[in-house]
Design a protein around this motif. Structure first.
Motif, PDB file in Angstrom:
ATOM      1  N   LEU A  34       0.845  -1.192   0.000  1.00 59.24           N
ATOM      2  CA  LEU A  34       0.000   0.000   0.000  1.00 59.24           C
ATOM      3  C   LEU A  34       0.879   1.240   0.000  1.00 59.24           C
ATOM      4  N   THR A  35       0.301   2.358  -0.427  1.00 59.57           N
ATOM      5  CA  THR A  35       1.000   3.640  -0.420  1.00 59.57           C
ATOM      6  C   THR A  35       0.341   4.573   0.585  1.00 59.57           C
ATOM      7  N   GLY A  36       1.119   5.516   1.108  1.00 58.75           N
ATOM      8  CA  GLY A  36       0.604   6.478   2.069  1.00 58.75           C
ATOM      9  C   GLY A  36       1.246   7.834   1.862  1.00 58.75           C
ATOM     10  N   ASP A  37       1.295   8.609   2.905  1.00 60.89           N
ATOM     11  CA  ASP A  37       1.816   9.967   2.833  1.00 60.89           C
ATOM     12  C   ASP A  37       3.344   9.954   2.830  1.00 60.89           C
ATOM     13  N   GLY A  38       3.919   9.889   1.626  1.00 59.93           N
ATOM     14  CA  GLY A  38       5.370   9.934   1.491  1.00 59.93           C
ATOM     15  C   GLY A  38       6.071   8.617   1.681  1.00 59.93           C
ATOM     16  N   TYR A  39       5.354   7.510   1.624  1.00 66.73           N
ATOM     17  CA  TYR A  39       5.963   6.191   1.807  1.00 66.73           C
ATOM     18  C   TYR A  39       5.140   5.132   1.086  1.00 66.73           C
ATOM     19  N   ALA A  40       5.742   3.961   0.915  1.00 60.94           N
ATOM     20  CA  ALA A  40       5.030   2.771   0.442  1.00 60.94           C
ATOM     21  C   ALA A  40       5.450   1.604   1.320  1.00 60.94           C
ATOM     22  N   LEU A  41       4.476   0.821   1.745  1.00 56.39           N
ATOM     23  CA  LEU A  41       4.724  -0.373   2.555  1.00 56.39           C
ATOM     24  C   LEU A  41       4.520  -1.615   1.710  1.00 56.39           C
ATOM     25  N   ILE A 172     -10.574   0.188   4.754  1.00 54.59           N
ATOM     26  CA  ILE A 172      -9.810   0.939   5.762  1.00 54.59           C
ATOM     27  C   ILE A 172      -8.719   1.828   5.163  1.00 54.59           C
ATOM     28  N   TRP A 173      -8.312   1.580   3.898  1.00 53.02           N
ATOM     29  CA  TRP A 173      -7.274   2.430   3.308  1.00 53.02           C
ATOM     30  C   TRP A 173      -7.851   3.794   2.976  1.00 53.02           C
ATOM     31  N   ARG A 174      -7.032   4.813   3.165  1.00 52.91           N
ATOM     32  CA  ARG A 174      -7.420   6.165   2.756  1.00 52.91           C
ATOM     33  C   ARG A 174      -6.182   6.893   2.245  1.00 52.91           C
ATOM     34  N   PRO A 175      -6.354   7.891   1.397  1.00 52.58           N
ATOM     35  CA  PRO A 175      -5.187   8.611   0.855  1.00 52.58           C
ATOM     36  C   PRO A 175      -4.422   9.341   1.952  1.00 52.58           C
ATOM     37  N   ASN A 176      -3.109   9.424   1.756  1.00 51.99           N
ATOM     38  CA  ASN A 176      -2.234  10.212   2.630  1.00 51.99           C
ATOM     39  C   ASN A 176      -2.252   9.760   4.088  1.00 51.99           C
ATOM     40  N   MET A 177      -2.351   8.463   4.306  1.00 48.54           N
ATOM     41  CA  MET A 177      -2.255   7.944   5.667  1.00 48.54           C
ATOM     42  C   MET A 177      -0.835   8.143   6.195  1.00 48.54           C
ATOM     43  N   PRO A 178      -0.669   8.551   7.451  1.00 48.63           N
ATOM     44  CA  PRO A 178       0.685   8.586   8.040  1.00 48.63           C
ATOM     45  C   PRO A 178       1.228   7.169   8.182  1.00 48.63           C
ATOM     46  N   LEU A 179       2.536   7.058   8.344  1.00 47.40           N
ATOM     47  CA  LEU A 179       3.182   5.746   8.381  1.00 47.40           C
ATOM     48  C   LEU A 179       2.634   4.868   9.503  1.00 47.40           C
ATOM     49  N   GLU A 180       2.406   5.452  10.673  1.00 48.31           N
ATOM     50  CA  GLU A 180       1.913   4.663  11.803  1.00 48.31           C
ATOM     51  C   GLU A 180       0.562   4.022  11.478  1.00 48.31           C
ATOM     52  N   GLU A 181      -0.302   4.767  10.798  1.00 47.24           N
ATOM     53  CA  GLU A 181      -1.615   4.227  10.425  1.00 47.24           C
ATOM     54  C   GLU A 181      -1.480   3.147   9.355  1.00 47.24           C
ATOM     55  N   GLY A 182      -0.542   3.325   8.431  1.00 50.40           N
ATOM     56  CA  GLY A 182      -0.303   2.310   7.414  1.00 50.40           C
ATOM     57  C   GLY A 182       0.171   1.007   8.016  1.00 50.40           C
ATOM     58  N   ILE A 183       1.054   1.093   9.021  1.00 50.01           N
ATOM     59  CA  ILE A 183       1.539  -0.113   9.705  1.00 50.01           C
ATOM     60  C   ILE A 183       0.387  -0.808  10.423  1.00 50.01           C
ATOM     61  N   GLU A 184      -0.497  -0.043  11.050  1.00 48.90           N
ATOM     62  CA  GLU A 184      -1.660  -0.635  11.722  1.00 48.90           C
ATOM     63  C   GLU A 184      -2.576  -1.322  10.717  1.00 48.90           C
ATOM     64  N   CYS A 185      -2.727  -0.736   9.530  1.00 49.76           N
ATOM     65  CA  CYS A 185      -3.517  -1.382   8.467  1.00 49.76           C
ATOM     66  C   CYS A 185      -2.924  -2.730   8.103  1.00 49.76           C
ATOM     67  N   MET A 186      -1.597  -2.772   7.976  1.00 50.88           N
ATOM     68  CA  MET A 186      -0.929  -4.027   7.640  1.00 50.88           C
ATOM     69  C   MET A 186      -1.137  -5.069   8.737  1.00 50.88           C
ATOM     70  N   LYS A 187      -1.055  -4.657   9.988  1.00 56.37           N
ATOM     71  CA  LYS A 187      -1.276  -5.599  11.092  1.00 56.37           C
ATOM     72  C   LYS A 187      -2.687  -6.181  11.042  1.00 56.37           C
ATOM     73  N   LYS A 188      -3.662  -5.343  10.692  1.00 58.21           N
ATOM     74  CA  LYS A 188      -5.039  -5.826  10.566  1.00 58.21           C
ATOM     75  C   LYS A 188      -5.159  -6.848   9.445  1.00 58.21           C
ATOM     76  N   VAL A 189      -4.440  -6.597   8.338  1.00 56.58           N
ATOM     77  CA  VAL A 189      -4.447  -7.544   7.219  1.00 56.58           C
ATOM     78  C   VAL A 189      -3.826  -8.871   7.638  1.00 56.58           C
ATOM     79  N   PHE A 190      -2.686  -8.816   8.345  1.00 53.31           N
ATOM     80  CA  PHE A 190      -2.034 -10.049   8.804  1.00 53.31           C
ATOM     81  C   PHE A 190      -2.983 -10.877   9.669  1.00 53.31           C
ATOM     82  N   LYS A 191      -3.660 -10.217  10.583  1.00 49.79           N
ATOM     83  CA  LYS A 191      -4.586 -10.919  11.472  1.00 49.79           C
ATOM     84  C   LYS A 191      -5.763 -11.501  10.695  1.00 49.79           C
ATOM     85  N   GLU A 192      -6.252 -10.746   9.718  1.00 49.37           N
ATOM     86  CA  GLU A 192      -7.388 -11.223   8.928  1.00 49.37           C
ATOM     87  C   GLU A 192      -7.029 -12.474   8.138  1.00 49.37           C
ATOM     88  N   ILE A 193      -5.840 -12.484   7.539  1.00 50.72           N
ATOM     89  CA  ILE A 193      -5.394 -13.657   6.788  1.00 50.72           C
ATOM     90  C   ILE A 193      -5.276 -14.865   7.703  1.00 50.72           C
TER      91      ILE A 193
END
Length: 226
Positions: A34-41, A172-193
């Motif tokens: 995913l992409t966010g505010d100035g970063y890609a995870l 849950i994704w939204r444009p320009n998410m800060p990095l901390e929020e992007g990491i939390e999104c990834m954690k939610k995805v890991f748990k869902e899988i």
């Protein structure tokens, strides 16, 4: 080359069969980006399987193409290693010859062209997500499959885990998410899988690329469990 598209024909038929089998095995890999505010995870599971055997649980499926680009691959282990390193070394050669790096956009199109060309010569069972950061364009993500289909996306996924990841990120994704929020999104995805997928217990490698380059994000395994 045209005969490759026709039914039957010995070697051509064998290539198609190999890709079909490899595609099925590659679905067991999970890639999420995913992409966010100035970063890609970008994240990938760590498991390598052969038939019903888990060969290892610490494989890094995300390769740094250069200081500001990451390529995650899913599929046949030999194909993914061979192809991703081929892309990495050719990008390094281009920089040595020309004195400049390929942009993320150019690297994505080079990768897509090479995987598409390989279909009719030496097919590679290799699905990919490429992320990168450029000073002028910022972060970007390119989703590429083993037959050369490529799209620039805000988020993407490969493998069976993608069925769960995409539906969750769509909400849950939204444009320009800060990095901390992007990491939390990834954690939610890991748990869902690990909650919904039949074969749970996956652990993931998570990496980020931004203006400062590529680095690994440490995630507690407890944050990945169902």
């Amino acid at each position: 080359e045209d005969t490759w598209l026709q039914a039957g024909g010995g070697r051509e038929e064998g290539q198609v069969s190999r890709l079909d089998k490899g595609e099925e095995r590659g679905r067991m890999d999970h890639l999420i980006g995913l992409t966010g505010d100035g970063y890609a995870l970008i994240a990938a599971d760590r498991k390598v399987a052969h038939s019903i055997i888990a060969v290892k649980h610490d494989e890094d499926k995300i390769l740094a193409l250069d200081s500001h680009k990451l390529l995650a691959t899913a599929g046949e282990l030999g194909d993914t290693k061979n192809f991703s390193e081929f892309i990495q070394k050719n990008m390094a050669l281009y920089q040595l010859r020309n004195g400049i790096k390929l942009s993320t956009h150019a690297a994505a199109h080079f990768t897509r062209a090479e995987i598409a060309t390989a279909i009719r010569r030496a097919p590679k069972m290799c699905n990919m997500i490429l992320v990168g950061y450029d000073d002028d364009a910022g972060p970007s993500l390119y989703h590429t499959d083993y037959i050369g289909g490529m799209h620039k996306m805000n988020f993407g996924a490969h493998g069976y885990g993608g069925y769960f990841a995409l539906s969750l990120l769509d909400s849950i994704w939204r444009p320009n998410m800060p990095l901390e929020e992007g990491i939390e999104c990834m954690k939610k995805v890991f748990k869902e899988i690990n909650t919904r997928f039949l074969v749970g217990g996956a652990t993931f490698t998570l990496k980020v690329v931004d203006k400062d380059g590529c680095r690994v994000i440490d995630v507690d395994t407890n944050d990945m469990k169902a």
